[in-house]
Design an enzyme around this catalytic site. Structure first.
Site, PDB file in Angstrom:
ATOM      1  N   HIS A 272      -9.456  14.367  -2.843  1.00  0.00           N
ATOM      2  CA  HIS A 272      -9.696  12.967  -3.228  1.00  0.00           C
ATOM      3  C   HIS A 272      -9.543  12.740  -4.734  1.00  0.00           C
ATOM      4  O   HIS A 272      -9.171  11.647  -5.156  1.00  0.00           O
ATOM      5  CB  HIS A 272     -11.105  12.539  -2.782  1.00  0.00           C
TER       6      HIS A 272
ATOM      7  N   ASP B   5      -7.349   9.879  -6.275  1.00  0.00           N
ATOM      8  CA  ASP B   5      -7.801   8.849  -7.221  1.00  0.00           C
ATOM      9  C   ASP B   5      -6.821   8.705  -8.372  1.00  0.00           C
ATOM     10  O   ASP B   5      -6.542   7.590  -8.850  1.00  0.00           O
ATOM     11  CB  ASP B   5      -9.187   9.222  -7.760  1.00  0.00           C
TER      12      ASP B   5
ATOM     13  N   ASP C 107       0.841  -1.185   0.000  1.00  0.00           N
ATOM     14  CA  ASP C 107       0.000   0.000   0.000  1.00  0.00           C
ATOM     15  C   ASP C 107       0.880   1.241   0.000  1.00  0.00           C
ATOM     16  O   ASP C 107       2.098   1.175   0.249  1.00  0.00           O
ATOM     17  CB  ASP C 107      -1.008   0.003   1.147  1.00  0.00           C
TER      18      ASP C 107
ATOM     19  N   GLU D 265      -6.027   2.097  -0.311  1.00  0.00           N
ATOM     20  CA  GLU D 265      -4.740   2.104  -0.995  1.00  0.00           C
ATOM     21  C   GLU D 265      -4.015   0.777  -0.863  1.00  0.00           C
ATOM     22  O   GLU D 265      -2.806   0.687  -1.140  1.00  0.00           O
ATOM     23  CB  GLU D 265      -3.851   3.225  -0.448  1.00  0.00           C
TER      24      GLU D 265
ATOM     25  N   ASN E 193      -4.881  12.711   0.227  1.00  0.00           N
ATOM     26  CA  ASN E 193      -6.292  13.107   0.158  1.00  0.00           C
ATOM     27  C   ASN E 193      -6.549  14.381   0.951  1.00  0.00           C
ATOM     28  O   ASN E 193      -7.314  15.259   0.514  1.00  0.00           O
ATOM     29  CB  ASN E 193      -7.180  11.979   0.691  1.00  0.00           C
TER      30      ASN E 193
END
Length: 393
Positions: free
Chosen positions: A284, A288, A271, A314, A279
């Site tokens: 966000h 993304d 991750d 993630e 974020n």
């Protein structure tokens, strides 16, 4: 046929095709019945004509026997002669004057015209034969001896021969007419069968072919839609990586394959480090984009036989079939370096990795637990690193 449902269109086309086939079949059947009927009629008339010949000869024989007999024997012959003459008259009426319904003929049919035509004098010969036979019969009933009936017998024999000759001529012409009719009907039947075959081919081309093509096209569209739905159901909408639903299927399949083939299977858990900060600081939408580029980086680095999954947030997993722990570690290291060396969506981000391997002799949950522990260790040891977790012996 705009606005009509596919089911209705297929039903209408199928009904039209069946109707065409039924019409051609009925027409063929009607012609075959007509041809068979003509053949049966010819056999019936020939049978009647043959019986007429037999009766004429029987009348002559009975007359000669009655001349040579006397008393009760002569009376018995005369009675038999009466019966033969009666049958002969009935046969003549059927053969020459019989109504069309008795012979199964149309009033204007060539066969009936031939039977009723008297250009050969058959009617006069028949009447003369019957009249002479009746005259001889009456004389014999009165006791006349055979010498006085010789002239009558000669006339009966002459008229009988002439009548039979005329009858044979009619039957020959009728037989030729029947053969010609059968040949004509045979040609019509063959032609109609050819037309039926052509009609079936045309029906198949004009009606069934588009119908089948439409069904195939709709089926292909449906299969494509099903495949698309299956893909959508098994992949992460944001990144395009496989989701946890597909993970549950693939991990079981790869475990079975590893056990069956006796090879190792490595699992890399990863991750992004401090992704929550992305974020919070950049929004966000930027986060993304980072996840999408991270997924592309993973796919571009691993082999085509390897599978990338997004398990949530993630957190990602990479299945490496046929790979032992050391090979899995090297792959994870390559992935780590690729992320650390090149920014994701313009942001300098690192990732942590945990690696475990198996021979399929444990549960998928146990492999996942060890890889997840390795990932946790990488996080705890400073992030941006690869940790491995061997199976406890």
């Amino acid at each position: 046929m705009a606005g009509i449902s596919l089911h209705t269109k297929l039903t209408l086309r199928y009904a039209l095709a069946l109707s065409l086939v039924a019409m051609l079949t009925l027409a063929s059947y009607a012609l075959m019945q007509n041809a068979v009927g003509t053949e049966v009629l010819g056999a019936k008339l020939l049978n009647v004509a043959g019986r007429q010949r037999m009766l004429c000869q029987r009348v002559e024989i009975l007359a000669m026997r009655a001349q040579r007999e006397a008393g009760t024997e002569r009376q018995a012959r005369l009675q038999e002669m009466d019966e033969a003459l009666k049958e002969l008259s009935e046969g003549h009426d059927l053969l020459v004057h019989g109504p069309a319904k008795d012979l199964g003929l149309d009033e204007d049919s060539p066969a009936l015209t031939l039977l009723r035509n008297d250009d050969d004098g058959a009617e006069g010969l028949f009447k003369g034969f019957v009249a002479e036979a009746m005259k001889l019969r009456q004389n014999l009933a009165k006791g006349q001896d055979w010498q006085t009936g010789v002239a009558s017998m000669q006339r009966i024999s002459h008229d009988g021969d002439a009548l039979l000759k005329a009858l044979d001529s009619r039957m020959s012409r009728l037989e030729r007419m029947g053969e010609s009719t059968l040949r004509s009907f045979s040609r019509l039947v063959v032609g109609l069968l050819g037309a039926a075959l052509a009609g079936l081919l045309l029906t198949g081309w004009a009606i069934l072919r588009p119908m089948v093509a439409e069904v195939v096209r709709d089926r292909e569209q449906l299969e494509s839609l099903n495949r698309s739905l299956e893909t959508q159901a098994g992949t992460d909408k944001l990144t395009g990586a496989y989701n946890r639903r597909t993970w549950d299927v693939e991990i079981q399949r790869e475990f079975s394959k590893a056990r069956r083939q006796g090879v190792r299977l490595s699992l890399v858990m990863t991750d992004l480090d401090l992704f929550k900060r992305v974020n919070d600081e950049h929004g966000h939408q930027r986060g993304d984009l980072v996840l999408q580029e991270f997924t592309q980086r993973l796919r571009q680095t691993v082999r085509a036989s390897d599978t990338v999954f997004r398990l949530g947030g993630e957190e990602f997993a990479v299945l490496l079939p046929g790979t032992d722990l050391e090979q899995g570690r090297l792959t994870a290291e390559k992935l780590r370096e690729g992320v650390a060396r090149s920014p994701l969506s313009g942001l300098a981000i690192t990732a942590s990795f945990g690696v475990a391997d198996t021979g399929g002799d444990e549960s998928p949950d146990e492999l996942f637990r060890r890889a997840d522990q390795a990932l946790y260790a990488a996080k705890a040891n400073g992030r941006d690193r690869v940790e491995i977790m061997k199976k406890e012996s």
